[in-house]
Design a protein around this motif. Structure first.
Motif, PDB file in Angstrom:
ATOM      1  N   ALA A  24       0.610  -1.205  -0.138  1.00 57.67           N
ATOM      2  CA  ALA A  24       0.236   0.253   0.312  1.00 57.67           C
ATOM      3  C   ALA A  24       0.723   1.276  -0.088  1.00 57.67           C
ATOM      4  O   ALA A  24       0.079   1.887  -1.093  1.00 57.67           O
ATOM      5  CB  ALA A  24      -0.731   0.051   1.739  1.00 57.67           C
ATOM      6  N   ARG A  25       2.108   1.068   0.674  1.00 56.95           N
ATOM      7  CA  ARG A  25       3.116   2.675   0.466  1.00 56.95           C
ATOM      8  C   ARG A  25       3.432   2.621  -0.624  1.00 56.95           C
ATOM      9  O   ARG A  25       3.664   3.604  -1.332  1.00 56.95           O
ATOM     10  CB  ARG A  25       3.594   2.918   1.772  1.00 56.95           C
ATOM     11  N   ILE A  26       4.128   1.728  -1.341  1.00 55.86           N
ATOM     12  CA  ILE A  26       4.699   1.833  -2.427  1.00 55.86           C
ATOM     13  C   ILE A  26       3.749   1.897  -3.745  1.00 55.86           C
ATOM     14  O   ILE A  26       4.069   3.085  -4.155  1.00 55.86           O
ATOM     15  CB  ILE A  26       5.201   0.085  -2.952  1.00 55.86           C
ATOM     16  N   PHE A  27       2.597   1.096  -3.589  1.00 53.07           N
ATOM     17  CA  PHE A  27       1.370   1.553  -4.032  1.00 53.07           C
ATOM     18  C   PHE A  27       1.493   3.298  -3.883  1.00 53.07           C
ATOM     19  O   PHE A  27       1.057   3.824  -5.553  1.00 53.07           O
ATOM     20  CB  PHE A  27       0.103   1.488  -4.234  1.00 53.07           C
ATOM     21  N   SER A  28       1.422   4.334  -3.165  1.00 54.47           N
ATOM     22  CA  SER A  28       0.967   5.573  -2.626  1.00 54.47           C
ATOM     23  C   SER A  28       2.178   6.253  -4.018  1.00 54.47           C
ATOM     24  O   SER A  28       1.952   6.948  -4.179  1.00 54.47           O
ATOM     25  CB  SER A  28       0.414   5.245  -1.572  1.00 54.47           C
ATOM     26  N   ALA A  29       3.356   5.553  -3.186  1.00 61.44           N
ATOM     27  CA  ALA A  29       4.107   5.873  -4.149  1.00 61.44           C
ATOM     28  C   ALA A  29       4.435   6.403  -5.591  1.00 61.44           C
ATOM     29  O   ALA A  29       4.601   7.124  -6.132  1.00 61.44           O
ATOM     30  CB  ALA A  29       5.346   5.466  -3.340  1.00 61.44           C
ATOM     31  N   CYS A  30       3.645   5.145  -5.792  1.00 63.55           N
ATOM     32  CA  CYS A  30       3.801   4.572  -7.788  1.00 63.55           C
ATOM     33  C   CYS A  30       3.368   5.702  -8.260  1.00 63.55           C
ATOM     34  O   CYS A  30       3.056   6.185  -9.114  1.00 63.55           O
ATOM     35  CB  CYS A  30       3.231   3.460  -8.039  1.00 63.55           C
ATOM     36  N   ILE A  31       1.924   5.958  -7.560  1.00 65.66           N
ATOM     37  CA  ILE A  31       0.513   6.632  -8.449  1.00 65.66           C
ATOM     38  C   ILE A  31       0.558   7.915  -7.320  1.00 65.66           C
ATOM     39  O   ILE A  31      -0.333   9.312  -8.651  1.00 65.66           O
ATOM     40  CB  ILE A  31      -0.658   6.284  -7.827  1.00 65.66           C
ATOM     41  N   SER A  32       1.441   8.683  -7.141  1.00 65.70           N
ATOM     42  CA  SER A  32       1.900   9.947  -6.530  1.00 65.70           C
ATOM     43  C   SER A  32       2.356  10.748  -7.317  1.00 65.70           C
ATOM     44  O   SER A  32       1.829  12.293  -7.749  1.00 65.70           O
ATOM     45  CB  SER A  32       3.359  10.220  -5.568  1.00 65.70           C
ATOM     46  N   LYS A  85      10.169   5.499  -7.743  1.00 67.14           N
ATOM     47  CA  LYS A  85       9.404   6.256  -7.585  1.00 67.14           C
ATOM     48  C   LYS A  85       9.492   6.105  -5.411  1.00 67.14           C
ATOM     49  O   LYS A  85       8.799   7.311  -5.623  1.00 67.14           O
ATOM     50  CB  LYS A  85       8.035   5.505  -7.318  1.00 67.14           C
ATOM     51  N   ALA A  86       9.318   5.418  -5.754  1.00 66.25           N
ATOM     52  CA  ALA A  86       9.685   5.341  -4.223  1.00 66.25           C
ATOM     53  C   ALA A  86      10.319   6.875  -3.807  1.00 66.25           C
ATOM     54  O   ALA A  86      10.233   7.183  -1.978  1.00 66.25           O
ATOM     55  CB  ALA A  86      10.093   3.347  -2.967  1.00 66.25           C
ATOM     56  N   GLN A  87      11.997   6.265  -4.100  1.00 67.73           N
ATOM     57  CA  GLN A  87      12.860   7.357  -3.230  1.00 67.73           C
ATOM     58  C   GLN A  87      11.787   8.894  -3.356  1.00 67.73           C
ATOM     59  O   GLN A  87      12.360   9.612  -1.925  1.00 67.73           O
ATOM     60  CB  GLN A  87      14.491   6.727  -3.730  1.00 67.73           C
ATOM     61  N   PRO A  92      11.318   4.892   3.072  1.00 66.83           N
ATOM     62  CA  PRO A  92      12.777   4.570   3.565  1.00 66.83           C
ATOM     63  C   PRO A  92      13.227   3.950   3.354  1.00 66.83           C
ATOM     64  O   PRO A  92      12.669   2.735   1.969  1.00 66.83           O
ATOM     65  CB  PRO A  92      12.115   3.859   5.208  1.00 66.83           C
ATOM     66  N   PRO A  93      14.679   3.475   2.236  1.00 69.79           N
ATOM     67  CA  PRO A  93      15.068   2.747   1.787  1.00 69.79           C
ATOM     68  C   PRO A  93      15.528   1.083   2.256  1.00 69.79           C
ATOM     69  O   PRO A  93      15.069   0.545   1.049  1.00 69.79           O
ATOM     70  CB  PRO A  93      16.744   2.926   2.146  1.00 69.79           C
ATOM     71  N   ALA A  94      15.129   1.139   3.713  1.00 71.10           N
ATOM     72  CA  ALA A  94      14.581  -0.332   3.748  1.00 71.10           C
ATOM     73  C   ALA A  94      13.764  -0.838   3.082  1.00 71.10           C
ATOM     74  O   ALA A  94      13.734  -1.976   3.165  1.00 71.10           O
ATOM     75  CB  ALA A  94      14.846  -0.512   5.968  1.00 71.10           C
ATOM     76  N   LEU A  95      12.479  -0.364   2.847  1.00 67.99           N
ATOM     77  CA  LEU A  95      11.177  -0.564   3.006  1.00 67.99           C
ATOM     78  C   LEU A  95      11.220  -1.023   1.540  1.00 67.99           C
ATOM     79  O   LEU A  95      10.690  -1.749   0.870  1.00 67.99           O
ATOM     80  CB  LEU A  95       9.721   0.267   3.181  1.00 67.99           C
ATOM     81  N   VAL A  96      11.997   0.200   0.954  1.00 65.04           N
ATOM     82  CA  VAL A  96      12.549  -0.651  -0.936  1.00 65.04           C
ATOM     83  C   VAL A  96      13.333  -1.530  -0.853  1.00 65.04           C
ATOM     84  O   VAL A  96      12.816  -3.009  -1.540  1.00 65.04           O
ATOM     85  CB  VAL A  96      13.160   0.442  -1.550  1.00 65.04           C
TER      86      VAL A  96
END
Length: 126
Positions: A24-32, A85-87, A92-96
Motif C-alpha cells: 500500500a505504501r509502495i502503491f501510494s508512491a507509484c501513483i503520486s 518512485k519510492a525514493q 525508507p530505503p529499508a522498505l524498498v
C-alpha cells in the motif's frame, strides 16, 4: 470522427506479496505523480458529455506470472519503477529493499505475480 483512448486504472493492480501494508505504501508512491490514476471509470461519462459516446471497451492485461522476463511491463514496474518512485516519494530505503528482496525471491521460486489492466475506449462523434 472516432477516438481511441488507452488508459490504466491503477486500482486494478494485483501483486503477490506477503506484506499488504508495504504494498500500500509502495502503491501510494507509484501513483503520486499521476494526474489521474483511476480515470477509466470516469471516461464513459466524460466522453458522453463531449458528444462522443463509447461504442466499445476492451481490456488489455499486463501480467507476469512465475518467472520474470526482463522485458515485461510488470518486471520493469516491480524492479525499476518502484525503487525510483519510492525514493522520490521519500519511502525508507529499508522498505524498498525488503520489497525488492521479496520480489526477487518470488521470481527465483517461480512464484512472482503482478498484473495491471489497461482499458481501450472507442468513442464516435455524434
Amino acid at each position: 470522427g472516432r477516438l481511441l483512448i488507452c488508459d490504466t486504472d491503477w486500482n486494478s493492480l494485483v501483486v503477490n506479496t506477503a506484506d499488504q501494508e508495504r504494498l500500500a505504501r509502495i502503491f501510494s508512491a507509484c501513483i503520486s505523480t499521476f494526474v489521474h490514476p483511476h480515470l477509466p471509470p470516469r471516461l464513459p461519462g466524460l466522453l458522453q458529455r463531449a458528444n462522443m459516446p463509447v461504442s466499445e471497451v476492451r481490456t488489455v492485461e499486463m501480467v507476469t506470472a512465475g518467472h520474470v522476463g526482463d522485458d515485461s511491463f510488470m518486471a520493469n514496474w516491480a524492479f525499476n519503477v518502484v525503487p525510483d518512485k519510492a525514493q522520490a516519494f521519500g519511502l525508507p530505503p529499508a522498505l524498498v529493499q525488503s520489497w525488492l528482496a521479496e520480489q526477487r525471491a518470488l521470481d527465483e521460486e517461480g512464484a512472482f505475480f503482478a498484473c495491471l489492466h489497461r482499458f481501450l475506449f472507442l468513442a464516435t462523434k455524434q
